[in-house]
Design an enzyme around this catalytic site. Structure first.
Site, PDB file in Angstrom:
ATOM      1  N   HIS A  20       0.766  -1.176  -0.106  1.00  0.00           N
ATOM      2  CA  HIS A  20       0.042   0.105   0.062  1.00  0.00           C
ATOM      3  C   HIS A  20       0.841   1.189  -0.057  1.00  0.00           C
ATOM      4  O   HIS A  20       0.543   2.358  -0.815  1.00  0.00           O
ATOM      5  CB  HIS A  20      -0.801   0.347   1.156  1.00  0.00           C
ATOM      6  CG  HIS A  20      -2.147  -0.891   1.272  1.00  0.00           C
ATOM      7  ND1 HIS A  20      -2.024  -1.840   2.538  1.00  0.00           N
ATOM      8  CD2 HIS A  20      -2.786  -1.351   0.621  1.00  0.00           C
ATOM      9  CE1 HIS A  20      -2.813  -2.766   2.273  1.00  0.00           C
ATOM     10  NE2 HIS A  20      -3.619  -2.515   1.140  1.00  0.00           N
ATOM     11  N   LYS A  44     -17.525  -6.068   7.566  1.00  0.00           N
ATOM     12  CA  LYS A  44     -16.410  -6.703   7.457  1.00  0.00           C
ATOM     13  C   LYS A  44     -15.390  -6.743   8.811  1.00  0.00           C
ATOM     14  O   LYS A  44     -15.376  -5.853   9.288  1.00  0.00           O
ATOM     15  CB  LYS A  44     -15.372  -6.262   6.251  1.00  0.00           C
ATOM     16  CG  LYS A  44     -14.317  -7.102   5.891  1.00  0.00           C
ATOM     17  CD  LYS A  44     -13.518  -6.686   4.799  1.00  0.00           C
ATOM     18  CE  LYS A  44     -12.149  -7.328   4.386  1.00  0.00           C
ATOM     19  NZ  LYS A  44     -11.652  -6.711   3.246  1.00  0.00           N
ATOM     20  N   ARG A  93      -2.327  -5.426  -8.268  1.00  0.00           N
ATOM     21  CA  ARG A  93      -1.232  -6.415  -8.052  1.00  0.00           C
ATOM     22  C   ARG A  93      -0.959  -7.556  -9.265  1.00  0.00           C
ATOM     23  O   ARG A  93       0.083  -8.018  -9.439  1.00  0.00           O
ATOM     24  CB  ARG A  93      -1.485  -7.063  -6.730  1.00  0.00           C
ATOM     25  CG  ARG A  93      -1.432  -6.324  -5.336  1.00  0.00           C
ATOM     26  CD  ARG A  93      -1.918  -6.765  -4.309  1.00  0.00           C
ATOM     27  NE  ARG A  93      -3.277  -6.909  -4.286  1.00  0.00           N
ATOM     28  CZ  ARG A  93      -4.152  -7.817  -3.809  1.00  0.00           C
ATOM     29  NH1 ARG A  93      -3.574  -8.283  -2.449  1.00  0.00           N
ATOM     30  NH2 ARG A  93      -5.278  -8.029  -3.981  1.00  0.00           N
ATOM     31  N   SER A 131      -3.181  -7.882   3.385  1.00  0.00           N
ATOM     32  CA  SER A 131      -3.304  -7.642   4.629  1.00  0.00           C
ATOM     33  C   SER A 131      -3.757  -9.140   5.476  1.00  0.00           C
ATOM     34  O   SER A 131      -2.928  -9.474   6.557  1.00  0.00           O
ATOM     35  CB  SER A 131      -4.306  -6.773   5.149  1.00  0.00           C
ATOM     36  OG  SER A 131      -3.983  -5.405   4.550  1.00  0.00           O
TER      37      SER A 131
HETATM   38  N1  COA Z   1      -0.480  -4.156  -1.559  1.00  0.00           N
HETATM   39  C1  COA Z   1      -0.870  -5.015  -0.762  1.00  0.00           C
HETATM   40  N2  COA Z   1      -2.031  -5.276  -0.465  1.00  0.00           N
HETATM   41  C2  COA Z   1      -3.210  -4.906  -1.481  1.00  0.00           C
HETATM   42  C3  COA Z   1      -2.908  -3.914  -2.296  1.00  0.00           C
HETATM   43  C4  COA Z   1      -1.748  -3.443  -2.548  1.00  0.00           C
HETATM   44  N3  COA Z   1      -1.208  -2.547  -3.197  1.00  0.00           N
HETATM   45  N4  COA Z   1      -4.087  -3.481  -2.946  1.00  0.00           N
HETATM   46  C5  COA Z   1      -5.197  -4.326  -2.397  1.00  0.00           C
HETATM   47  N5  COA Z   1      -4.525  -5.130  -1.326  1.00  0.00           N
HETATM   48  C6  COA Z   1      -5.282  -6.040  -0.615  1.00  0.00           C
HETATM   49  C7  COA Z   1      -5.665  -5.656   0.718  1.00  0.00           C
HETATM   50  O1  COA Z   1      -4.832  -5.736   1.620  1.00  0.00           O
HETATM   51  C8  COA Z   1      -6.879  -6.423   1.067  1.00  0.00           C
HETATM   52  O2  COA Z   1      -6.411  -7.578   1.525  1.00  0.00           O
HETATM   53  P1  COA Z   1      -7.392  -8.566   2.603  1.00  0.00           P
HETATM   54  O3  COA Z   1      -8.718  -8.688   1.672  1.00  0.00           O
HETATM   55  O4  COA Z   1      -6.496  -9.581   2.766  1.00  0.00           O
HETATM   56  O5  COA Z   1      -7.486  -7.673   3.880  1.00  0.00           O
HETATM   57  C9  COA Z   1      -7.372  -6.526  -0.286  1.00  0.00           C
HETATM   58  O6  COA Z   1      -6.448  -6.506  -1.156  1.00  0.00           O
HETATM   59  C10 COA Z   1      -8.691  -5.811  -0.579  1.00  0.00           C
HETATM   60  O7  COA Z   1      -8.293  -4.339  -0.695  1.00  0.00           O
HETATM   61  P2  COA Z   1      -8.854  -3.067  -0.269  1.00  0.00           P
HETATM   62  O8  COA Z   1      -7.997  -1.988  -0.731  1.00  0.00           O
HETATM   63  O9  COA Z   1      -8.981  -3.327   1.236  1.00  0.00           O
HETATM   64  O10 COA Z   1     -10.144  -3.468  -1.118  1.00  0.00           O
HETATM   65  P3  COA Z   1     -11.650  -3.447  -0.519  1.00  0.00           P
HETATM   66  O11 COA Z   1     -12.254  -4.407  -1.546  1.00  0.00           O
HETATM   67  O12 COA Z   1     -11.814  -4.122   0.923  1.00  0.00           O
HETATM   68  O13 COA Z   1     -12.302  -2.144  -0.538  1.00  0.00           O
HETATM   69  C11 COA Z   1     -13.206   0.005  -1.278  1.00  0.00           C
HETATM   70  C12 COA Z   1     -12.166  -1.231  -1.472  1.00  0.00           C
HETATM   71  C13 COA Z   1     -12.867   0.614   0.063  1.00  0.00           C
HETATM   72  C14 COA Z   1     -12.621   1.014  -2.324  1.00  0.00           C
HETATM   73  C15 COA Z   1     -14.632  -0.236  -1.396  1.00  0.00           C
HETATM   74  O14 COA Z   1     -15.019  -1.627  -0.785  1.00  0.00           O
HETATM   75  C16 COA Z   1     -15.542   1.021  -1.354  1.00  0.00           C
HETATM   76  O15 COA Z   1     -15.378   1.750  -2.110  1.00  0.00           O
HETATM   77  N6  COA Z   1     -16.261   0.570  -0.323  1.00  0.00           N
HETATM   78  C17 COA Z   1     -17.304   1.888   0.055  1.00  0.00           C
HETATM   79  C18 COA Z   1     -18.852   1.436  -0.308  1.00  0.00           C
HETATM   80  C19 COA Z   1     -18.859   2.030  -1.736  1.00  0.00           C
HETATM   81  O16 COA Z   1     -18.958   2.942  -2.307  1.00  0.00           O
HETATM   82  N7  COA Z   1     -19.303   0.792  -2.599  1.00  0.00           N
HETATM   83  C20 COA Z   1     -19.261   0.949  -4.007  1.00  0.00           C
HETATM   84  C21 COA Z   1     -18.255   0.635  -4.750  1.00  0.00           C
HETATM   85  S1  COA Z   1     -18.423  -0.017  -6.176  1.00  0.00           S
END
Ligand code: COA
Length: 184
Positions: A20, A44, A93, A131
């Site tokens: 990140h 979550k 990634r 993560s």
């Molecule tokens: N390096 C390391 N790990 C990475 C990474 C990177 N560059 N990019 C992503 N990851 C990993 C994260 O650690 C996480 O791992 P985990 O599942 O083991 O915890 C996983 O990839 C998911 O990444 P994250 O960035 O946390 O994405 P998410 O899918 O949980 O959340 C949001 C993404 C916050 C953008 C999205 O859920 C959101 O916008 N939520 C708000 C509600 C909304 O508007 N919804 C409609 C969207 S269409």
């Protein structure tokens, strides 16, 4: 006068990893301001509280003067509008990330056409980490030094204190077969 461009880098950051940080650093070299935004997601179950996730991110990113850390709940596009930003940063990634990210970017565009999603490709050394993978490896005694900042490593140690190393479980069936055959 040219307006400063603020980008939002949203995610769970549970906890923030070097992967990140790599994305935040590259975004900070392009945009005037980057706000790392921790999602408050009641659906979550997270390992670290929102405050802990924010404070780990703040500490890890303090060397980047144009990066700030905050948190949000609800729709991402609503948050961007509140923050007066039109830019979402997401890291990629592997190809497997693409489908999900593409769908999310299209959905966000449908909800808010003025907002653009920018993808930054990770460094290959971080392409396999997430993560939850880091939390799992740490809990079972594996080394995560190279993939998390020192502050996160400290918090992981507090959350999952080291236990007496255990001998990996043997497969009892395999064990029996050995004895039956009389081999050492
Ligand atoms: N390096 C390391 N790990 C990475 C990474 C990177 N560059 N990019 C992503 N990851 C990993 C994260 O650690 C996480 O791992 P985990 O599942 O083991 O915890 C996983 O990839 C998911 O990444 P994250 O960035 O946390 O994405 P998410 O899918 O949980 O959340 C949001 C993404 C916050 C953008 C999205 O859920 C959101 O916008 N939520 C708000 C509600 C909304 O508007 N919804 C409609 C969207 S269409």
């Amino acid at each position: 006068m040219k307006r400063a461009v603020k980008a939002i880098y949203p995610g769970s950051f549970d906890p923030i990893t070097n992967g990140h940080i790599y994305i935040a650093e590259r975004a900070a070299s392009i945009f005037d301001e980057v706000r790392v935004s921790v999602l408050v997601n009641s659906q979550k179950r997270s390992t670290f509280s929102v405050d802990e996730r924010c404070s780990m991110a703040r500490e890890a990113l303090s060397y980047l003067p144009n990066v700030t850390v905050g948190h949000f709940q609800g729709l991402l596009v609503d948050y961007l509008r509140c923050e007066e930003s039109r830019v979402i940063i997401r890291g990629l990634r592997a190809m497997s990330d693409f489908e999900y990210e593409f769908q999310m970017a299209l959905m966000n565009r449908q909800l808010a056409p003025e907002i653009e999603t920018f993808f930054i490709v990770t460094d290959p050394q971080y392409s396999y980490i997430s993560s939850s993978v880091i939390r799992d490896i740490f809990q079972f005694g594996g080394s995560v030094h190279d993939v998390v900042p020192p502050g996160v490593f400290r918090r992981l140690r507090e959350r999952f204190p080291p236990q007496t190393p255990q001998t990996p479980q043997r497969n009892p069936a395999g064990e029996q077969r050995k004895t039956e055959g009389g081999a050492p």
